[in-house]
Scaffold this active site. Structure first.
Site, PDB file in Angstrom:
ATOM      1  N   LYS A 105       0.836  -1.201   0.000  1.00 55.80           N
ATOM      2  CA  LYS A 105       0.000   0.000   0.000  1.00 55.80           C
ATOM      3  C   LYS A 105       0.879   1.263   0.000  1.00 55.80           C
ATOM      4  CE  LYS A 105      -3.766  -2.506   2.329  1.00 55.80           C
ATOM      5  NZ  LYS A 105      -4.601  -2.637   3.551  1.00 55.80           N
ATOM      6  N   TYR A 124     -11.892  -3.142  -3.398  1.00 54.33           N
ATOM      7  CA  TYR A 124     -12.435  -3.351  -2.046  1.00 54.33           C
ATOM      8  C   TYR A 124     -13.962  -3.371  -2.036  1.00 54.33           C
ATOM      9  CZ  TYR A 124      -7.957  -3.070   0.503  1.00 54.33           C
ATOM     10  OH  TYR A 124      -6.707  -3.317   1.024  1.00 54.33           O
ATOM     11  N   ASN A 134      -1.861   0.002   7.289  1.00 57.20           N
ATOM     12  CA  ASN A 134      -1.293  -1.314   7.617  1.00 57.20           C
ATOM     13  C   ASN A 134      -0.442  -1.922   6.503  1.00 57.20           C
ATOM     14  OD1 ASN A 134      -3.393  -2.003   5.960  1.00 57.20           O
ATOM     15  ND2 ASN A 134      -4.383  -3.419   7.379  1.00 57.20           N
ATOM     16  N   HIS A 179      -1.594  -5.497   1.498  1.00 54.46           N
ATOM     17  CA  HIS A 179      -2.820  -6.277   1.272  1.00 54.46           C
ATOM     18  C   HIS A 179      -2.443  -7.669   0.778  1.00 54.46           C
ATOM     19  CE1 HIS A 179      -6.531  -7.748  -0.579  1.00 54.46           C
ATOM     20  NE2 HIS A 179      -5.787  -8.035  -1.637  1.00 54.46           N
ATOM     21  N   GLU A 228      -8.767 -10.861  -7.982  1.00 51.85           N
ATOM     22  CA  GLU A 228      -7.891  -9.699  -7.818  1.00 51.85           C
ATOM     23  C   GLU A 228      -6.771  -9.706  -8.856  1.00 51.85           C
ATOM     24  OE1 GLU A 228      -6.862  -9.869  -3.648  1.00 51.85           O
ATOM     25  OE2 GLU A 228      -8.898  -9.353  -3.043  1.00 51.85           O
TER      26      GLU A 228
HETATM   27  P1  ATP Z   1      -6.464  -6.418   3.165  1.00 47.65           P
HETATM   28  O1  ATP Z   1      -7.746  -6.788   2.409  1.00 47.65           O
HETATM   29  O2  ATP Z   1      -6.041  -4.998   2.925  1.00 47.65           O
HETATM   30  O3  ATP Z   1      -5.394  -7.434   2.961  1.00 47.65           O
HETATM   31  P2  ATP Z   1      -7.501  -7.638   5.539  1.00 47.65           P
HETATM   32  O4  ATP Z   1      -7.999  -8.703   4.608  1.00 47.65           O
HETATM   33  O5  ATP Z   1      -6.585  -8.033   6.638  1.00 47.65           O
HETATM   34  O6  ATP Z   1      -6.779  -6.484   4.734  1.00 47.65           O
HETATM   35  P3  ATP Z   1     -10.137  -6.453   5.462  1.00 47.65           P
HETATM   36  O7  ATP Z   1     -11.213  -6.724   6.424  1.00 47.65           O
HETATM   37  O8  ATP Z   1     -10.219  -7.028   4.085  1.00 47.65           O
HETATM   38  O9  ATP Z   1      -8.747  -6.874   6.168  1.00 47.65           O
HETATM   39  O10 ATP Z   1      -9.981  -4.881   5.389  1.00 47.65           O
HETATM   40  C1  ATP Z   1      -9.351  -4.288   4.275  1.00 47.65           C
HETATM   41  C2  ATP Z   1      -8.567  -3.077   4.733  1.00 47.65           C
HETATM   42  O11 ATP Z   1      -9.470  -2.102   5.215  1.00 47.65           O
HETATM   43  C3  ATP Z   1      -7.610  -3.326   5.893  1.00 47.65           C
HETATM   44  O12 ATP Z   1      -6.374  -3.864   5.497  1.00 47.65           O
HETATM   45  C4  ATP Z   1      -7.440  -1.922   6.410  1.00 47.65           C
HETATM   46  O13 ATP Z   1      -6.533  -1.173   5.580  1.00 47.65           O
HETATM   47  C5  ATP Z   1      -8.835  -1.359   6.239  1.00 47.65           C
HETATM   48  N1  ATP Z   1      -9.613  -1.507   7.463  1.00 47.65           N
HETATM   49  C6  ATP Z   1     -10.169  -2.638   7.952  1.00 47.65           C
HETATM   50  N2  ATP Z   1     -10.813  -2.408   9.102  1.00 47.65           N
HETATM   51  C7  ATP Z   1     -10.656  -1.089   9.358  1.00 47.65           C
HETATM   52  C8  ATP Z   1     -11.076  -0.209  10.381  1.00 47.65           C
HETATM   53  N3  ATP Z   1     -11.801  -0.644  11.424  1.00 47.65           N
HETATM   54  N4  ATP Z   1     -10.717   1.095  10.314  1.00 47.65           N
HETATM   55  C9  ATP Z   1      -9.992   1.552   9.270  1.00 47.65           C
HETATM   56  N5  ATP Z   1      -9.546   0.786   8.249  1.00 47.65           N
HETATM   57  C10 ATP Z   1      -9.888  -0.510   8.297  1.00 47.65           C
HETATM   58 MG    MG Z   2      -9.092  -8.292   2.906  1.00 46.90          MG
END
Ligand code: ATP
Ligand code: MG
Length: 136
Positions: A9, A49, A112, A115, A126
């Site tokens: 990211k 997303y 974070n 992804h 994806e």
């Molecule tokens: P990613 O899809 O980015 O790999 P993930 O699968 O671990 O992450 P998801 O639930 O798919 O988690 O959420 C996608 C992204 O949305 C997270 O990586 C984070 O950047 C953001 N995100 C998730 N939860 C929150 C939250 N509570 N507040 C802010 N951002 C969030």
């Molecule tokens: Mg995810």
């Protein structure tokens, strides 16, 4: 062979973590099959997303992803989807174990770093979205 989609990211790119992240996947034994740096449009980030569109953090998440270039990659190897998620660590860096990428380099969920696809089927979707030209 199983493949996954990994994206560094904008914060990961800006903080100079591209090499470190690639090294961790290479050290594990996975194969890098495709890589490009790209700054995506809002509509593209929303598509990536789309499953999270109803979440309150969705607009902020999209702003974050389009805030600068990302590094989009395809990695291949046995079990790479699940193992890749383990290498990355829990979504919220406050809960990611030390030794994982998020556990070692991130503090807050909104920044974070990386992804990774959450299942073989989402990886397929994806990879098709990010690499419509295909990978060799
Ligand atoms: P990613 O899809 O980015 O790999 P993930 O699968 O671990 O992450 P998801 O639930 O798919 O988690 O959420 C996608 C992204 O949305 C997270 O990586 C984070 O950047 C953001 N995100 C998730 N939860 C929150 C939250 N509570 N507040 C802010 N951002 C969030
Ligand atoms: Mg995810």
């Amino acid at each position: 062979m199983e493949q996954t989609f990994i994206m560094i990211k904008p914060d990961g790119v800006q903080r100079g973590l591209v090499g470190e992240i690639i090294k961790r996947f290479e050290n594990k034994g996975f194969y890098l099959k495709g890589l490009k740096m790209v700054t995506v449009e809002r509509s593209f980030a929303e598509k990536h997303y789309e499953d999270l569109a109803a979440k309150p953090f969705f607009p902020g998440l999209v702003d974050y992803i389009i805030s600068g270039p990302v590094v989009a990659m395809v990695w291949e190897g046995k079990g790479v989807v699940l193992t890749g998620r383990k290498i990355i660590g829990a979504t919220n860096p406050a809960e990611s174990a030390p030794g994982t990428i998020r556990g070692d380099y991130a503090i807050v969920v909104g920044r974070n770093i990386i992804h990774g696809s959450d299942a073989v089927e989402s990886a397929r979707k994806e990879i098709a979205l990010w690499f419509p030209e295909g990978i060799s």
